[in-house]
Design an enzyme around this catalytic site. Sequence first.
Site, PDB file in Angstrom:
ATOM      1  N   GLY A  32       0.839  -1.203   0.000  1.00  0.00           N
ATOM      2  CA  GLY A  32       0.000   0.000   0.000  1.00  0.00           C
ATOM      3  C   GLY A  32       0.866   1.242   0.000  1.00  0.00           C
ATOM      4  N   ALA A  88      -2.971   0.001   6.939  1.00  0.00           N
ATOM      5  CA  ALA A  88      -4.298  -0.543   7.247  1.00  0.00           C
ATOM      6  C   ALA A  88      -5.348   0.371   6.633  1.00  0.00           C
ATOM      7  CB  ALA A  88      -4.512  -0.632   8.758  1.00  0.00           C
ATOM      8  N   GLU A 108      -0.319 -10.588   3.498  1.00  0.00           N
ATOM      9  CA  GLU A 108      -0.093  -9.679   4.645  1.00  0.00           C
ATOM     10  C   GLU A 108      -0.376 -10.392   5.962  1.00  0.00           C
ATOM     11  OE1 GLU A 108      -1.097  -5.348   2.616  1.00  0.00           O
ATOM     12  OE2 GLU A 108      -2.727  -6.540   3.418  1.00  0.00           O
TER      13      GLU A 108
HETATM   14  C1  5RP Z   1      -3.190  -3.671   1.219  1.00  0.00           C
HETATM   15  C2  5RP Z   1      -3.539  -3.082   2.522  1.00  0.00           C
HETATM   16  C3  5RP Z   1      -3.031  -1.716   2.794  1.00  0.00           C
HETATM   17  O1  5RP Z   1      -2.220  -1.760   3.895  1.00  0.00           O
HETATM   18  C4  5RP Z   1      -4.209  -0.804   3.043  1.00  0.00           C
HETATM   19  O2  5RP Z   1      -5.045  -0.840   1.909  1.00  0.00           O
HETATM   20  C5  5RP Z   1      -3.761   0.632   3.327  1.00  0.00           C
HETATM   21  O3  5RP Z   1      -3.226   1.186   2.178  1.00  0.00           O
HETATM   22  P1  5RP Z   1      -2.673   2.679   2.128  1.00  0.00           P
HETATM   23  O4  5RP Z   1      -1.447   2.705   2.971  1.00  0.00           O
HETATM   24  O5  5RP Z   1      -2.380   2.898   0.669  1.00  0.00           O
HETATM   25  O6  5RP Z   1      -3.744   3.583   2.629  1.00  0.00           O
HETATM   26  O7  5RP Z   1      -4.177  -3.672   3.359  1.00  0.00           O
HETATM   27  O8  5RP Z   1      -3.814  -4.915   1.035  1.00  0.00           O
END
Ligand code: 5RP
Length: 236
Positions: A32, A88, A108
């Site tokens: 992410g 997250a 993850e």
């Molecule tokens: C990927 C995830 C990411 O950690 C979650 O979507 C948060 O992403 P971002 O840091 O871009 O807000 O769970 O599967």
Amino acid sequence: MSGLDPESAKQEAAAAALELVRPGMRLGLGTGSTAAHFIALLGKKVAQGLDVLGVPTSERSRAQAEALGIPLATLDDAPGLDMTIDGADEFDPQLRLIKGGGGALLREKIVAAASQRMIVVADSSKAVARLGKFPLPVEVSTFGLEATRRLIGREAAAVGCRGSIDLRKTSEGRAFVSDSGNYIVDCAFGLIPAPEDLATRLNAIPGVVEHGLFLGFATAVIMGGPKGIEIYGSLS
Ligand code: 5RP
């Protein structure tokens, strides 16, 4: 210190997490945009001589880390990790998480489970009083999609969760396929009254590979926001 924009807040959180890294650590590398900030900063430290080993949670994070020269391993080479740094989609006051917005929830969770500590890095938009505003991602087998979708709806309704269960699509309109070859359905249940009960029921559905409720995984959350860095849980 932190500006108000989410990208700076994510970067600040990633920088604070970097301070927890010690030479020789085996690290889970999340997926992410926030985890990508951490990987970028870690890459700079490695270029300056820091000795660490990374286990990426997605092909995307693997490519980024590889390009930065971060030494990488698989969980078969390094089955026990010191710490995972990951983002997250939501976290609540008990450090329960919704993850999977980036489609990497299965790897993850496997990597987090193999880690002594899971440090979540996030901007303040991810803090919620109760989980569920973000649609819950559930990774499902491609075989039997419709039957699995129906069972998810039935089991979720039994614990007060109702809403659309949508197959995730790519921007080209094709079904999104995870790095492990599965589909993801996004469950717009709204607030989840009992995350543990929902998790138990989802785990019992054969076509569910894994769900995005991370309960009892995060040991700390480093949150960047208008007040600067705030820490929830224990960093040690
Ligand atoms: C990927 C995830 C990411 O950690 C979650 O979507 C948060 O992403 P971002 O840091 O871009 O807000 O769970 O599967």
